[in-house]
Motif scaffolding. Structure first.
Motif, PDB file in Angstrom:
ATOM      1  N   TYR A 165      -3.877  -3.344 -22.631  1.00 37.79           N
ATOM      2  CA  TYR A 165      -4.781  -3.454 -23.781  1.00 37.79           C
ATOM      3  C   TYR A 165      -5.702  -2.244 -23.858  1.00 37.79           C
ATOM      4  O   TYR A 165      -5.891  -1.655 -24.931  1.00 37.79           O
ATOM      5  CB  TYR A 165      -5.601  -4.738 -23.683  1.00 37.79           C
ATOM      6  N   VAL A 166      -6.301  -1.871 -22.728  1.00 37.72           N
ATOM      7  CA  VAL A 166      -7.244  -0.751 -22.721  1.00 37.72           C
ATOM      8  C   VAL A 166      -6.557   0.534 -23.192  1.00 37.72           C
ATOM      9  O   VAL A 166      -7.119   1.302 -23.980  1.00 37.72           O
ATOM     10  CB  VAL A 166      -7.853  -0.555 -21.323  1.00 37.72           C
ATOM     11  N   ASN A 178     -12.431   5.469 -21.382  1.00 40.22           N
ATOM     12  CA  ASN A 178     -12.087   4.130 -20.900  1.00 40.22           C
ATOM     13  C   ASN A 178     -11.190   4.264 -19.672  1.00 40.22           C
ATOM     14  O   ASN A 178     -10.216   5.032 -19.694  1.00 40.22           O
ATOM     15  CB  ASN A 178     -11.366   3.333 -21.983  1.00 40.22           C
ATOM     16  N   THR A 220     -17.922  -0.456 -26.908  1.00 37.50           N
ATOM     17  CA  THR A 220     -17.442   0.621 -27.775  1.00 37.50           C
ATOM     18  C   THR A 220     -17.863   0.372 -29.215  1.00 37.50           C
ATOM     19  O   THR A 220     -18.316   1.292 -29.914  1.00 37.50           O
ATOM     20  CB  THR A 220     -15.912   0.748 -27.676  1.00 37.50           C
ATOM     21  N   ARG A 221     -17.740  -0.864 -29.662  1.00 39.14           N
ATOM     22  CA  ARG A 221     -18.151  -1.213 -31.027  1.00 39.14           C
ATOM     23  C   ARG A 221     -19.645  -0.967 -31.243  1.00 39.14           C
ATOM     24  O   ARG A 221     -20.069  -0.531 -32.327  1.00 39.14           O
ATOM     25  CB  ARG A 221     -17.825  -2.687 -31.292  1.00 39.14           C
ATOM     26  N   MET A 243     -11.506  -6.301 -20.939  1.00 36.46           N
ATOM     27  CA  MET A 243     -11.125  -6.099 -22.336  1.00 36.46           C
ATOM     28  C   MET A 243     -12.263  -6.338 -23.321  1.00 36.46           C
ATOM     29  O   MET A 243     -12.601  -5.454 -24.107  1.00 36.46           O
ATOM     30  CB  MET A 243      -9.947  -7.020 -22.695  1.00 36.46           C
ATOM     31  N   PHE A 263      -5.729   0.172 -26.995  1.00 37.07           N
ATOM     32  CA  PHE A 263      -6.991   0.214 -27.743  1.00 37.07           C
ATOM     33  C   PHE A 263      -7.508   1.647 -27.846  1.00 37.07           C
ATOM     34  O   PHE A 263      -7.927   2.104 -28.925  1.00 37.07           O
ATOM     35  CB  PHE A 263      -8.017  -0.681 -27.039  1.00 37.07           C
ATOM     36  N   THR A 264      -7.474   2.384 -26.736  1.00 33.88           N
ATOM     37  CA  THR A 264      -8.013   3.739 -26.733  1.00 33.88           C
ATOM     38  C   THR A 264      -7.162   4.674 -27.576  1.00 33.88           C
ATOM     39  O   THR A 264      -7.695   5.530 -28.305  1.00 33.88           O
ATOM     40  CB  THR A 264      -8.110   4.277 -25.296  1.00 33.88           C
ATOM     41  N   LEU A 314      -8.026   3.926 -31.113  1.00 34.35           N
ATOM     42  CA  LEU A 314      -9.370   4.411 -31.410  1.00 34.35           C
ATOM     43  C   LEU A 314      -9.371   5.923 -31.599  1.00 34.35           C
ATOM     44  O   LEU A 314     -10.027   6.449 -32.513  1.00 34.35           O
ATOM     45  CB  LEU A 314     -10.323   4.017 -30.284  1.00 34.35           C
ATOM     46  N   THR A 330     -14.472  -3.474 -25.260  1.00 32.99           N
ATOM     47  CA  THR A 330     -14.357  -3.357 -26.709  1.00 32.99           C
ATOM     48  C   THR A 330     -15.710  -3.514 -27.390  1.00 32.99           C
ATOM     49  O   THR A 330     -16.050  -2.775 -28.324  1.00 32.99           O
ATOM     50  CB  THR A 330     -13.375  -4.414 -27.250  1.00 32.99           C
ATOM     51  N   HIS A 331     -16.497  -4.477 -26.917  1.00 33.14           N
ATOM     52  CA  HIS A 331     -17.801  -4.744 -27.520  1.00 33.14           C
ATOM     53  C   HIS A 331     -18.737  -3.549 -27.335  1.00 33.14           C
ATOM     54  O   HIS A 331     -19.430  -3.124 -28.277  1.00 33.14           O
ATOM     55  CB  HIS A 331     -18.397  -6.008 -26.912  1.00 33.14           C
TER      56      HIS A 331
END
Length: 262
Positions: free
Chosen positions: A158-159, A136, A119-120, A112, A162-163, A166, A116-117
């Motif tokens: 979560y993935v 992802n 991607t950021r 996770m 999150f995707t 996004l 996320t990092h």
């Protein structure tokens, strides 16, 4: 000019097969994994069979400092990442009360936080260029709770969430986000690393191979598909999970994955 795909967890399984698929489509590659030896072997293999460049970076992405270190090294070498593939991840099996916390902590970080990092970090340059893709790798585990693999299933949920979020955020910017959700897959070390050998259910499964999953994921990415579930049976199970009571689904997964005596 060739585009470049950065693939984490590229030393084996789905990540390795994704590297081959991207290479076949004339991408340059940035391959990331812990094992330098395996990465060097893959680099040699792909540079002999495909014309693109293959860069390798050895990082343990379960370490919190590794995403920024990787990003900075990519920047220092003047490389442009057109496609970010967050594939690295692993599972762990057993009741939470008995888990190895160090392993579980690394699981949560890799599945996770690192995803996320990264991607950021790589998303703003894509936005500046007005083009880019993020793939992802989640799992069909994302669609239900998973007793005896509680943290792993939750991390994949979560993935997926999150995707999907996004993909909405970047809609209209030239960027796309896709989440690949395979079921158990042959040709990976997932089951061994998660210690799933003792679960009778997993022993009986007829599994698709990692190459088929990788090709499916690449095709979904090219179609700008947001959620891509591999396999007809898996898509049927996902649909069934969505209409059944949550507790019923949880109980069913718990019975399938329960250790002997539980």
């Amino acid at each position: 000019m060739a585009k470049t795909a950065l693939i984490t967890g590229a030393s084996g399984g789905i990540g390795y097969e994704l590297a081959k698929v991207f290479a076949t489509h004339a991408y340059d590659l940035i391959l990331v994994a812990r094992s330098t030896d395996k990465l060097q072997q893959i680099q040699s293999e792909l540079t002999q069979s495909h014309p693109g460049q293959v860069h390798i970076f050895s990082y343990d992405l379960s370490q919190p400092a590794s995403p920024l270190a990787l990003f900075e090294q990519v920047q220092q070498q003047g490389l442009t990442v057109d496609v970010l593939v967050n594939n690295a991840g692993f599972g762990d099996y057993g009741p939470l009360a008995e888990c190895d916390w160090d392993k579980h902590s690394a699981l949560l970080q890799l599945n996770m936080v690192t995803l996320t990092h990264l991607t950021r970090l790589f998303l703003p340059p894509m936005l500046e260029r007005g083009s880019g893709k993020v793939l992802n790798v989640a799992s069909t585990a994302a669609f239900q709770p998973g007793p005896f693999m509680a943290a792993y299933y939750a991390s994949k949920a979560y993935v997926m969430s999150f995707t999907e979020a996004l993909a909405h955020e970047v809609d209209g910017t030239g960027i796309t986000a896709t989440v690949l959700c395979p079921g158990p897959t042959r040709g990976t070390d997932f089951q061994a690393r998660a210690k799933l050998g003792e679960v009778e259910f997993f022993k009986q499964l007829k599994l698709p191979d990692a190459a088929a999953v990788a090709q499916f994921g690449y095709d979904a990415l090219e179609r700008n598909q947001v959620v891509a579930v591999h396999g007809v049976l898996n898509r049927l199970l996902v649909f069934t999970n969505r209409i059944m009571p949550r507790r019923t689904v949880t109980n069913a997964v718990g019975r399938l994955q329960a250790p002997e005596g539980k």
